[in-house]
Write a protein that holds these residues in place. Structure first.
Motif, short mmCIF file in Angstrom:
data_model
loop_
_atom_site.label_atom_id
_atom_site.label_comp_id
_atom_site.label_asym_id
_atom_site.label_seq_id
_atom_site.Cartn_x
_atom_site.Cartn_y
_atom_site.Cartn_z
N GLU A 237 0.82 -1.20 0.00
CA GLU A 237 0.00 0.00 0.00
C GLU A 237 0.86 1.26 0.00
O GLU A 237 0.44 2.31 -0.45
CB GLU A 237 -0.93 -0.01 1.21
CG GLU A 237 -1.97 -1.13 1.14
CD GLU A 237 -2.93 -1.08 2.30
OE1 GLU A 237 -2.95 -0.04 2.99
OE2 GLU A 237 -3.64 -2.06 2.54
N MET B 266 1.90 1.44 -3.87
CA MET B 266 0.79 1.50 -4.80
C MET B 266 -0.20 2.59 -4.39
O MET B 266 -0.23 3.02 -3.23
CB MET B 266 0.07 0.14 -4.84
CG MET B 266 0.99 -1.04 -5.09
SD MET B 266 1.49 -1.17 -6.82
CE MET B 266 0.13 -2.09 -7.48
N SER C 214 -4.21 3.66 -4.04
CA SER C 214 -5.57 3.14 -3.97
C SER C 214 -6.39 3.80 -5.07
O SER C 214 -5.98 4.80 -5.68
CB SER C 214 -6.21 3.44 -2.62
OG SER C 214 -6.42 4.85 -2.49
N TRP D 244 -5.50 -1.61 -6.62
CA TRP D 244 -4.28 -0.86 -6.36
C TRP D 244 -3.57 -0.60 -7.68
O TRP D 244 -3.48 -1.47 -8.54
CB TRP D 244 -3.36 -1.64 -5.41
CG TRP D 244 -3.97 -1.83 -4.05
CD1 TRP D 244 -4.68 -2.89 -3.61
CD2 TRP D 244 -3.94 -0.88 -2.98
NE1 TRP D 244 -5.11 -2.69 -2.32
CE2 TRP D 244 -4.66 -1.45 -1.91
CE3 TRP D 244 -3.39 0.39 -2.81
CZ2 TRP D 244 -4.83 -0.80 -0.68
CZ3 TRP D 244 -3.55 1.03 -1.60
CH2 TRP D 244 -4.27 0.44 -0.55
#
Length: 403
Positions: free
Chosen positions: A2, A5, A7, A44
């Motif tokens: 996360e 990447m 969202s 993602w």
């Protein structure tokens, strides 16, 4: 993952796209996430995808069609094909602007007529004014009789006989610069004929002429051409449209109905272009095998009620190979998938199915020696033109879905 990447929400904020738009483009196979969490289903996106997302946002703003967005995003950054897609879309936008200007001109004329009519009705001496005033909406142009005869012959076969669609029972006379375009369609085919004309600057001439009256115009033009009478004059004043040549005049009432916008169809860009002798194609279509097809009538054009079945028609299946060779599929289809169609599809051929009778009628118009066929896919219209006259008279057939 996360921390590296993005969202879907973060990408939406940074690219200018909405979350719903990103989901739509993912579902359409145009632009998807780099990774989807198998447990949560969260999307993602990789850092490198931000540039494409911002490009997609721009392409969406200019109204680029979905299929062309897909092509452009898949093309290398320096690909000439990407620039060709943009050039094609720019021409489409410019043509659309020209169409909008023509429609606005017609709207202004209708508003002026409406205001004049209301003023006349409310005037104390309205009766005298109505007797002395010239009809509104007057326009005049001249055309060579032989050119009008040829343009009418190029479109007459495509006029509809369906009483539920009266606007298709006429021929549109549409002035475009120094060219008069005649257009007819019955929804299954569209035909365009053209004739050079002379008209005063800023003349507006967009008239839907009933087929019977257009036939009388054609007969007058043929007589004038045979007698060497020179030019034929077309005039429209109010609800009346007339043709005059050689001292004879034919007049009648125009159809006060909205004709479909044909220009968007005529600007479709083909993916396949085949040139071949007209006699070769006519013989192959007339002698070749067909498959039966029973169309379902739409609620807009019922025979005995919405959803009823129309009469069975013969369908010709054309195959275009990757090297531009066109042939008629010869194997008669049975209950199982047709072997010839299956083999052609496996070879990467483009398969297009059309009504055989409509195709033969289109091939008979003008009887040119060489034809050019333009195809844009299995469900895109098939355009038929005379070689060397690609902006003059031509017709388009709506394909029938195979399967």
């Amino acid at each position: 993952m996360e921390s590296v990447m993005r969202s879907i929400g973060q990408l939406a904020r940074e690219s200018g796209l909405t979350v719903s738009a990103l989901r739509f483009y993912d579902g359409a196979g145009v632009f998807g996430p780099a990774w989807v969490d198998p447990q949560t289903g969260y999307r993602w996106y990789a850092p490198a995808q931000l540039a494409d997302a911002r490009l997609l946002c721009r392409l969406r703003r200019i109204g680029l069609p979905l299929a062309e967005i897909r092509l452009l995003l898949a093309a290398p950054s320096d690909a000439q094909s990407a620039h060709q897609v943009l050039d094609t879309h720019l021409r489409r936008l410019e043509d659309g602007l020209a169409d909008a200007r023509r429609e606005l001109s017609q709207v202004r004329t209708l508003i002026d007529q409406r205001e004049h009519s209301m003023t006349t009705i409310n005037s104390a001496d309205s009766a005298d004014s109505a007797d002395s005033a010239a009809p509104l909406g007057g326009a005049r142009l001249t055309v060579a009789p032989a050119d009008l005869v040829a343009a009418l012959a190029a479109v007459r076969f495509a006029v509809s006989a369906e009483p539920v669609a009266p606007m298709l029972g006429g021929i549109l006379f549409d002035l475009d610069g120094e060219l008069l375009r005649l257009v007819a369609t019955d929804r299954y085919r569209l035909a365009v004929g053209s004739a050079p004309v002379r008209a005063a600057a800023r003349t507006e001439f967009n008239v839907l002429v009933p087929a019977a009256l257009a036939d009388r115009f054609g007969a007058l033009a043929a007589q004038a051409d045979a007698a060497g009478s020179g030019e034929l004059t077309l005039t429209v004043e109010g609800a009346s449209v007339a043709a005059e040549a050689g001292g004879r005049r034919v007049a009648g009432e125009r159809l006060d109905l909205d004709f479909p916008d044909y220009r968007s169809l005529t600007r479709l860009r083909p993916t396949h272009r085949v040139e071949l002798p007209a006699s070769t194609l006519r013989r192959a279509v007339a002698d070749g095998a067909t498959r039966p097809y029973t169309p379902t009538r739409t609620p807009e054009a019922p025979a005995q009620g919405a959803g009823t079945r129309a009469a069975e028609v013969p369908v010709t299946v054309l195959a275009v190979s990757r090297d531009g060779v066109l042939r008629v599929i010869e194997t008669e289809p049975g209950t199982a998938p047709d072997p010839a169609e299956t083999a052609a599809a496996a070879d990467g051929d483009l398969l297009v199915a059309v009504n055989q009778e409509f195709l033969l009628e289109a091939l008979a118009v003008g009887t040119p020696d060489q034809l050019v066929l333009e195809l844009g896919g299995a469900v895109s219209p098939l355009a038929i033109r005379a070689a060397g006259q690609e902006t003059e008279n031509f017709s388009m057939l709506m394909p029938i879905r195979l399967g």
